[in-house]
Scaffold this motif. Structure first.
Motif, PDB file in Angstrom:
ATOM      1  N   ASN A  99     -28.784 -29.828   5.208  1.00  0.00           N
ATOM      2  CA  ASN A  99     -28.002 -30.462   4.157  1.00  0.00           C
ATOM      3  C   ASN A  99     -27.917 -29.549   2.940  1.00  0.00           C
ATOM      4  N   PHE A 100     -26.902 -29.790   2.138  1.00  0.00           N
ATOM      5  CA  PHE A 100     -26.711 -29.016   0.908  1.00  0.00           C
ATOM      6  C   PHE A 100     -27.909 -29.199  -0.021  1.00  0.00           C
ATOM      7  N   ILE A 101     -28.383 -28.072  -0.621  1.00  0.00           N
ATOM      8  CA  ILE A 101     -29.491 -28.168  -1.567  1.00  0.00           C
ATOM      9  C   ILE A 101     -29.147 -27.587  -2.933  1.00  0.00           C
ATOM     10  N   GLY A 102     -28.281 -26.566  -3.000  1.00  0.00           N
ATOM     11  CA  GLY A 102     -27.940 -26.038  -4.318  1.00  0.00           C
ATOM     12  C   GLY A 102     -27.347 -24.644  -4.258  1.00  0.00           C
ATOM     13  N   TYR A 103     -27.134 -24.077  -5.453  1.00  0.00           N
ATOM     14  CA  TYR A 103     -26.525 -22.749  -5.562  1.00  0.00           C
ATOM     15  C   TYR A 103     -26.907 -22.135  -6.903  1.00  0.00           C
ATOM     16  N   SER A 104     -26.880 -20.825  -6.949  1.00  0.00           N
ATOM     17  CA  SER A 104     -27.058 -20.124  -8.216  1.00  0.00           C
ATOM     18  C   SER A 104     -25.708 -20.034  -8.918  1.00  0.00           C
ATOM     19  N   ASN A 105     -25.714 -19.616 -10.163  1.00  0.00           N
ATOM     20  CA  ASN A 105     -24.452 -19.486 -10.897  1.00  0.00           C
ATOM     21  C   ASN A 105     -23.540 -18.455 -10.249  1.00  0.00           C
ATOM     22  N   LYS A 137     -28.498 -35.878 -17.845  1.00  0.00           N
ATOM     23  CA  LYS A 137     -27.493 -36.842 -17.400  1.00  0.00           C
ATOM     24  C   LYS A 137     -26.146 -36.195 -17.093  1.00  0.00           C
ATOM     25  N   ASN A 138     -25.834 -35.095 -17.769  1.00  0.00           N
ATOM     26  CA  ASN A 138     -24.579 -34.395 -17.505  1.00  0.00           C
ATOM     27  C   ASN A 138     -24.687 -33.667 -16.165  1.00  0.00           C
ATOM     28  N   LEU A 139     -23.816 -34.010 -15.201  1.00  0.00           N
ATOM     29  CA  LEU A 139     -23.955 -33.501 -13.840  1.00  0.00           C
ATOM     30  C   LEU A 139     -23.761 -31.992 -13.751  1.00  0.00           C
ATOM     31  N   SER A 140     -22.761 -31.453 -14.444  1.00  0.00           N
ATOM     32  CA  SER A 140     -22.523 -30.009 -14.371  1.00  0.00           C
ATOM     33  C   SER A 140     -23.677 -29.237 -14.996  1.00  0.00           C
ATOM     34  N   LYS A 141     -24.233 -29.780 -16.087  1.00  0.00           N
ATOM     35  CA  LYS A 141     -25.382 -29.134 -16.724  1.00  0.00           C
ATOM     36  C   LYS A 141     -26.608 -29.220 -15.825  1.00  0.00           C
ATOM     37  N   ARG A 142     -26.781 -30.362 -15.173  1.00  0.00           N
ATOM     38  CA  ARG A 142     -27.920 -30.514 -14.262  1.00  0.00           C
ATOM     39  C   ARG A 142     -27.821 -29.520 -13.103  1.00  0.00           C
ATOM     40  N   ALA A 143     -26.622 -29.380 -12.538  1.00  0.00           N
ATOM     41  CA  ALA A 143     -26.432 -28.438 -11.434  1.00  0.00           C
ATOM     42  C   ALA A 143     -26.720 -27.009 -11.879  1.00  0.00           C
ATOM     43  N   ALA A 144     -26.305 -26.677 -13.104  1.00  0.00           N
ATOM     44  CA  ALA A 144     -26.554 -25.328 -13.620  1.00  0.00           C
ATOM     45  C   ALA A 144     -28.045 -25.080 -13.812  1.00  0.00           C
ATOM     46  N   ARG A 145     -28.765 -26.099 -14.276  1.00  0.00           N
ATOM     47  CA  ARG A 145     -30.209 -25.948 -14.472  1.00  0.00           C
ATOM     48  C   ARG A 145     -30.931 -25.818 -13.131  1.00  0.00           C
ATOM     49  N   GLY A 147     -29.631 -24.581 -10.579  1.00  0.00           N
ATOM     50  CA  GLY A 147     -29.230 -23.259 -10.114  1.00  0.00           C
ATOM     51  C   GLY A 147     -30.150 -22.146 -10.577  1.00  0.00           C
ATOM     52  N   LEU A 148     -30.884 -22.373 -11.680  1.00  0.00           N
ATOM     53  CA  LEU A 148     -31.821 -21.357 -12.159  1.00  0.00           C
ATOM     54  C   LEU A 148     -32.948 -21.117 -11.157  1.00  0.00           C
ATOM     55  N   LEU A 149     -33.243 -22.119 -10.330  1.00  0.00           N
ATOM     56  CA  LEU A 149     -34.265 -21.951  -9.295  1.00  0.00           C
ATOM     57  C   LEU A 149     -33.797 -20.995  -8.201  1.00  0.00           C
ATOM     58  N   PHE A 150     -32.467 -20.818  -8.103  1.00  0.00           N
ATOM     59  CA  PHE A 150     -31.896 -19.956  -7.067  1.00  0.00           C
ATOM     60  C   PHE A 150     -31.461 -18.596  -7.613  1.00  0.00           C
ATOM     61  N   SER A 151     -31.764 -18.305  -8.865  1.00  0.00           N
ATOM     62  CA  SER A 151     -31.400 -17.001  -9.430  1.00  0.00           C
ATOM     63  C   SER A 151     -32.065 -15.882  -8.642  1.00  0.00           C
ATOM     64  N   SER A 152     -31.306 -14.852  -8.327  1.00  0.00           N
ATOM     65  CA  SER A 152     -31.859 -13.704  -7.601  1.00  0.00           C
ATOM     66  C   SER A 152     -32.806 -12.941  -8.519  1.00  0.00           C
ATOM     67  N   CYS A 153     -34.062 -12.852  -8.134  1.00  0.00           N
ATOM     68  CA  CYS A 153     -35.044 -12.227  -9.011  1.00  0.00           C
ATOM     69  C   CYS A 153     -36.244 -11.718  -8.212  1.00  0.00           C
ATOM     70  N   THR A 154     -37.014 -10.867  -8.870  1.00  0.00           N
ATOM     71  CA  THR A 154     -38.163 -10.227  -8.242  1.00  0.00           C
ATOM     72  C   THR A 154     -39.456 -10.790  -8.815  1.00  0.00           C
ATOM     73  N   PRO A 155     -40.370 -11.269  -7.976  1.00  0.00           N
ATOM     74  CA  PRO A 155     -41.654 -11.765  -8.489  1.00  0.00           C
ATOM     75  C   PRO A 155     -42.521 -10.618  -8.994  1.00  0.00           C
ATOM     76  N   THR A 156     -43.206 -10.847 -10.104  1.00  0.00           N
ATOM     77  CA  THR A 156     -44.116  -9.825 -10.634  1.00  0.00           C
ATOM     78  C   THR A 156     -45.514 -10.432 -10.760  1.00  0.00           C
ATOM     79  N   LEU A 157     -46.062 -10.479 -11.949  1.00  0.00           N
ATOM     80  CA  LEU A 157     -47.420 -10.981 -12.150  1.00  0.00           C
ATOM     81  C   LEU A 157     -47.424 -12.477 -12.457  1.00  0.00           C
ATOM     82  N   HIS A 158     -48.548 -13.120 -12.176  1.00  0.00           N
ATOM     83  CA  HIS A 158     -48.737 -14.510 -12.579  1.00  0.00           C
ATOM     84  C   HIS A 158     -49.257 -14.527 -14.021  1.00  0.00           C
TER      85      HIS A 158
END
Length: 377
Positions: A99-105, A137-145, A147-158
């Motif tokens: 099922n659909f879960i999300g997308y990055s910007n 509550k704003n759906l487009s803003k919620r989807a954008a937020r 989407g930050l979980l799906f941003s392409s990025c490199t893990p570094t230090l904790h």
């Protein structure tokens, strides 16, 4: 439905499917994801594609070992109603429901998104476990937020909470001058550099007194940290191992991970840039002569014409179009063996001429930051 929603994915992760970053991995590289491309209402293409790491995929299916996520891409000519109809339904892949879960910007702009092997209830639980998105509550803003979980990025230090300092934004007359801009200690910045695989330290750097100085890390990083996004600028404290976060950087509350992630191309470094119409207008306003731009364009035309014969030009444009496979042939002095491929690159380069997009080799990726310490005055 015009296309089957029950997809037999017979490819395995030890097959290879050409270049252009679409392939399947060897035993040593498992960071490949199932990739579905819907070309039109009757035709689809399935393959494995090397995916850009992001926080949510790495948390629930590290390196995509269990095929929990699928990337799906819709052709530009497909209408929105058709895409909506597909994504609102369950898709079966080898009898496994997705099922659909999300997308990055960036995925949203490219008409792509992720599917997850689970029910809609499981997906909702995953999303809510990684951020208080239900408060938005704003759906487009919620989807954008989300989407930050799906941003392409490199893990570094904790970075533990005792190394995270909250500081105020600088505001005046209704403007936030530090919007999205925090600070990272120089000592900590140097420690995360080894995680940035393609960072190359400069051979020599001179300070304002023309003395050689140690400068082995970028001066700014575009980051994702829990529910924060923005840019961290290094300070001048060689013993500082903290990050300083401002309220404008906090987009939601999350405990997804204490790892500091650096976005792809999210740090200052040498990078192939392009001279485009907007830059030409800006530089022209700064009294750069028209002859300078015309000379750059003339050189660009000459390179396109000689690309198939000149080894150095062929090397430049192979890197420009991310064709590392061609570079190996060029280094072996086998330019004649790849003439057909170079002609394809030549055609692509000609297309960029119409858009007035001239590659500039001596260029650098720059990030806009505030300067609260007035270091650059």
């Amino acid at each position: 439905m015009p296309i089957p929603l029950c997809l037999p994915f017979h490819l395995n992760k030890h097959q290879h499917h050409g270049h252009n970053n679409v392939a399947t991995p060897s035993h040593s590289d498992q960071s490949y994801m199932r990739f579905i491309e819907i070309l039109d209402k009757q035709n689809i293409k399935i393959s494995y594609k090397k995916y850009d790491k992001n926080r949510l995929v790495e948390k629930y299916d590290p390196s995509c070992l269990n095929n929990k996520f699928v990337s799906i891409l819709f052709d530009q000519k497909l209408d929105n109603a058709f895409i909506e109809n597909i994504l609102l339904q369950q898709i079966l892949i080898n009898a496994q429901p997705y099922n659909f879960i999300g997308y990055s910007n960036s995925q949203l702009r490219g008409r792509s998104c992720y599917l997850y092997a689970g029910t809609t209830e499981e997906i909702e639980s995953i999303i809510n476990d990684n951020g208080d998105f239900y408060k938005i509550k704003n759906l487009s803003k919620r989807a954008a937020r989300i989407g930050l979980l799906f941003s392409s990025c490199t893990p570094t230090l904790h970075i533990q909470s005792d190394h995270v300092i909250e500081i105020d934004d600088i505001e005046k007359n209704g403007y936030t001058f530090t919007d999205g801009c925090g600070i990272i200690g120089r000592c900590l910045a140097k420690k995360i550099v080894p995680y940035l695989n393609d960072f190359k330290e400069p051979l020599i750097t001179l300070n304002e007194n023309n003395q050689v100085e140690d400068n082995t890390c970028p001066c700014a990083f575009q980051i994702r940290y829990q529910g924060c996004k923005g840019v961290l600028m290094i300070n001048d404290d060689d013993k500082d191992e903290t990050i300083q976060i401002r309220p404008s950087m906090k987009k939601f509350t999350s405990a997804i991970s204490t790892c500091l992630y650096v976005c792809d191309d999210g740090y200052s470094k040498p990078k192939l840039g392009f001279l485009i119409k907007q830059f030409i207008m800006l530089l022209s306003g700064l009294n750069i002569s028209d002859e300078t731009f015309l000379k750059k364009q003339e050189d660009h035309f000459h390179e396109i014409v000689t690309m198939c014969d000149d080894m150095n030009v062929a090397m430049k444009y192979s890197l420009y179009f991310d064709r590392i496979d061609l570079v190996y042939h060029l280094l072996s002095n086998n330019i004649q063996l790849i003439q057909s491929e170079l002609q394809i690159l030549q055609k692509k380069a000609l297309e960029s001429v119409e858009k007035l997009k001239i590659p500039i080799t001596k260029s650098r990726l720059a990030l806009g930051v505030c300067d609260p310490c007035k270091l650059n005055q």
